[in-house]
Write a protein that holds these residues in place. Sequence first.
Motif, PDB file in Angstrom:
ATOM      1  N   ALA A  68       0.988  -0.963  -0.108  1.00 41.17           N
ATOM      2  CA  ALA A  68       0.120   0.143  -0.023  1.00 41.17           C
ATOM      3  C   ALA A  68       0.757   1.251   0.140  1.00 41.17           C
ATOM      4  N   GLU A  69       2.085   1.168   0.385  1.00 43.55           N
ATOM      5  CA  GLU A  69       2.937   2.357   0.435  1.00 43.55           C
ATOM      6  C   GLU A  69       3.739   2.617  -0.478  1.00 43.55           C
ATOM      7  N   VAL A  70       3.937   1.664  -1.632  1.00 39.25           N
ATOM      8  CA  VAL A  70       4.644   1.686  -2.775  1.00 39.25           C
ATOM      9  C   VAL A  70       4.305   2.997  -3.692  1.00 39.25           C
ATOM     10  N   GLN A  71       5.512   3.681  -4.042  1.00 38.11           N
ATOM     11  CA  GLN A  71       4.988   4.905  -4.833  1.00 38.11           C
ATOM     12  C   GLN A  71       5.934   4.733  -6.299  1.00 38.11           C
ATOM     13  N   PRO A  72       5.412   5.299  -7.327  1.00 37.69           N
ATOM     14  CA  PRO A  72       6.037   5.231  -8.622  1.00 37.69           C
ATOM     15  C   PRO A  72       7.515   5.423  -8.612  1.00 37.69           C
ATOM     16  N   ARG A  73       7.986   6.165  -7.498  1.00 40.97           N
ATOM     17  CA  ARG A  73       9.783   6.341  -7.630  1.00 40.97           C
ATOM     18  C   ARG A  73      10.286   5.092  -6.921  1.00 40.97           C
ATOM     19  N   ASP A  74       9.385   4.320  -6.258  1.00 39.38           N
ATOM     20  CA  ASP A  74      10.025   3.171  -5.523  1.00 39.38           C
ATOM     21  C   ASP A  74      10.382   2.030  -6.803  1.00 39.38           C
ATOM     22  N   LEU A  75       9.512   1.968  -7.698  1.00 43.03           N
ATOM     23  CA  LEU A  75       9.697   1.120  -8.745  1.00 43.03           C
ATOM     24  C   LEU A  75      10.812   1.514  -9.374  1.00 43.03           C
ATOM     25  N   GLN A  76      10.793   2.829  -9.754  1.00 37.24           N
ATOM     26  CA  GLN A  76      11.885   3.377 -10.481  1.00 37.24           C
ATOM     27  C   GLN A  76      13.557   2.907  -9.840  1.00 37.24           C
ATOM     28  N   GLU A  77      13.473   3.316  -8.333  1.00 34.03           N
ATOM     29  CA  GLU A  77      14.679   3.065  -7.616  1.00 34.03           C
ATOM     30  C   GLU A  77      15.058   1.465  -7.694  1.00 34.03           C
ATOM     31  N   PHE A  78      14.081   0.782  -7.391  1.00 33.49           N
ATOM     32  CA  PHE A  78      14.212  -0.616  -7.530  1.00 33.49           C
ATOM     33  C   PHE A  78      14.874  -1.089  -8.751  1.00 33.49           C
TER      34      PHE A  78
END
Length: 455
Positions: free
Chosen positions: A420-430
Amino acid sequence: MHARRIALLLCGLLALAAAAGAAEKKAVSGEVFPFKIYRQTLDNGLKVLAVPIDSPGTIAYYIVMRTGSRDEVEAGHSGFAHFFEHMMFRGTKQHSADDYSQTMTRLGLDVNAFTSEDMTVYHLYGPAKALPTIIEYEADRFQNLSYDEPAFRTEAGAILGEYVKSASNPGQKMYEKMVETAFTRHTYGHTVIGYLKDIENMPSGYEYSRQFFRRYYTPDNTTIFVAGDFDRPATLALIEKAYGGWKGKLDAMPVPREQKQRQSRRAQVDWDKPTLPRLWITWHTSGADDLKRAAVQNLLNAYLFGPTSTLYQNLVLGKQLVDSMEPTYNDHRDPYLFGVIMLVKDAKNLRTVETAVLREIKNLAGGRVDAKRLEAVRSNLRYSNIMGLDTANVATVTLAVSTALTADTNYLNKEFDAVAEVQPRDLQEFAKQHFMDLNRTTVTLVTAARKGAGR
């Protein structure tokens, strides 16, 4: 004879319940696993999780050994976790194999087991009235398993037959090639069933099998899950009486850590029978204990490779170069692999398909994330799992598998909180951190005819 199966690529935990129908009766809760869990630990370390569920007249009983093929550390002895999935049905002095099988059939119970990299799970499902007998028979076989060397050799021979049969499946051969290429130290480098040479030598390993059983089949390495329609105090009392005398302490071998991959790797399986060519691309990523990254990966499964993804729309539906596309990430105890496997319609397009995948990965790392579609993926992931928990059996396997990963009975809810806390930038950073060329392993499978056509 009981039915057996191997979970060679265990279904993704968060997708496990998605295929089930909508629940008709369910506790009201904001949590993904909405049922009350009662926990008890016996003096010998055995953990018991009781989960009352509105399922009149039915019961699920799961015994989870937190031991799988990852624990097969000693050279020459792969395959023993899966071996005991078979051997546990050989009976005891009190209840023979025939007695066990006939009793479970007479009671109308569905009895099965599976082994993965991280666990071995024995499960029974059926009439709630059978619960006292289930507890009696299961407690007996886990404490008093009895087999002599001839019986051991017979079962070891059956394992070889199972390997030969599975070797006719191109997916199994790709699995072997992928893990042995991607892992150089960790025991994830061999499949659940084990190396062929070890299986061929298994009949001579009777004494080692006794050692493996004493080391891992201990009460403090075991969790029992009871779910459905049952009297909780009475059931816990029966379990304590039946299992309380079980002795032994886990004596696990240390599992070697995988070294950081510093160069891309590539391998090919040459298949001698007609089949579609296959492409499997993976990257080393973190394990289930890193909640945030586990959440990101479960979202990326569908975001990158699901039916609404750019790749699926382009390669499967649009250009129709790919027959099927499946994400292959699922949560593991230790760092594992995130990836996608595709059946490609023509070997000449393998490189084109691979380039398309890597281009999409590059776009993700560059910040091209569709926030609206990410939200849709997140919503569907949560909804499908909640609506899938419609029987005591599905609810129990979901809880059992998630608990085995980290020994945290609330892991599933915690992981969805992280989702629920994942943001678009988290996908990018991963993507920037993990989806690098030097961290990538690629395996292809082609037939001789298609291999020639692709030149």
